[in-house]
Design a protein around this motif. Structure first.
Motif, PDB file in Angstrom:
ATOM      1  N   TYR A  72      15.134 -18.738 -23.881  1.00 17.25           N
ATOM      2  CA  TYR A  72      15.162 -18.427 -22.453  1.00 17.25           C
ATOM      3  C   TYR A  72      13.800 -18.475 -21.771  1.00 17.25           C
ATOM      4  O   TYR A  72      13.705 -18.349 -20.559  1.00 17.25           O
ATOM      5  N   GLY A  73      12.736 -18.579 -22.558  1.00 16.75           N
ATOM      6  CA  GLY A  73      11.406 -18.590 -21.978  1.00 16.75           C
ATOM      7  C   GLY A  73      10.980 -17.236 -21.442  1.00 16.75           C
ATOM      8  O   GLY A  73      10.137 -17.147 -20.562  1.00 16.75           O
ATOM      9  N   ILE A  74      11.574 -16.164 -21.990  1.00 12.65           N
ATOM     10  CA  ILE A  74      11.266 -14.802 -21.541  1.00 12.65           C
ATOM     11  C   ILE A  74      10.525 -14.085 -22.659  1.00 12.65           C
ATOM     12  O   ILE A  74      10.974 -14.059 -23.804  1.00 12.65           O
ATOM     13  N   ASN A  94       7.557  -9.724 -17.055  1.00  9.34           N
ATOM     14  CA  ASN A  94       7.658  -9.791 -15.600  1.00  9.34           C
ATOM     15  C   ASN A  94       8.218  -8.496 -15.005  1.00  9.34           C
ATOM     16  O   ASN A  94       8.372  -8.390 -13.807  1.00  9.34           O
ATOM     17  N   GLY A  95       8.539  -7.517 -15.865  1.00 10.78           N
ATOM     18  CA  GLY A  95       9.053  -6.231 -15.405  1.00 10.78           C
ATOM     19  C   GLY A  95      10.561  -6.180 -15.268  1.00 10.78           C
ATOM     20  O   GLY A  95      11.130  -5.108 -15.065  1.00 10.78           O
TER      21      GLY A  95
END
Length: 92
Positions: free
Chosen positions: A20-22, A43-44
């Motif tokens: 997911y690229g997270i 990213n919170g």
């Protein structure tokens, strides 16, 4: 027979990044059939990372995603229903 997945927290973090690229950290969540983690992204944002077993029916998984998408289209529910995040592969 359904085989429940068994990934470590570190493996779940790697899956979130690769698929997911997270990036972020995870906390395990209870689940009967799947292995779920609450993922707090750098990213919170908060996500649920759901890892289904390899024997789980794709039709069942698709139905679950469609149900979430339908509920998110309801104005009074949209802010209370998780949004399905597509994999990097599906976003191409």
């Amino acid at each position: 027979m359904l085989q429940r997945p068994s990934f470590t927290a570190q493996e779940a973090i790697q899956i979130a990044q690769d698929v997911y690229g997270i990036t972020g950290h995870v906390k395990p969540l209870p689940s009967e059939r799947d292995q779920n983690y609450r993922l707090i992204g750098e990213n919170g944002r908060s996500y649920v990372l759901k890892i289904s077993g390899k024997t789980e029916s794709r039709d069942i998984l698709d139905y679950q995603n469609q149900a979430l998408a339908h509920l998110r289209r309801q104005p009074d529910l949209a802010d209370h229903i998780p949004e399905v995040v597509l994999s990097k592969k599906e976003n191409r």
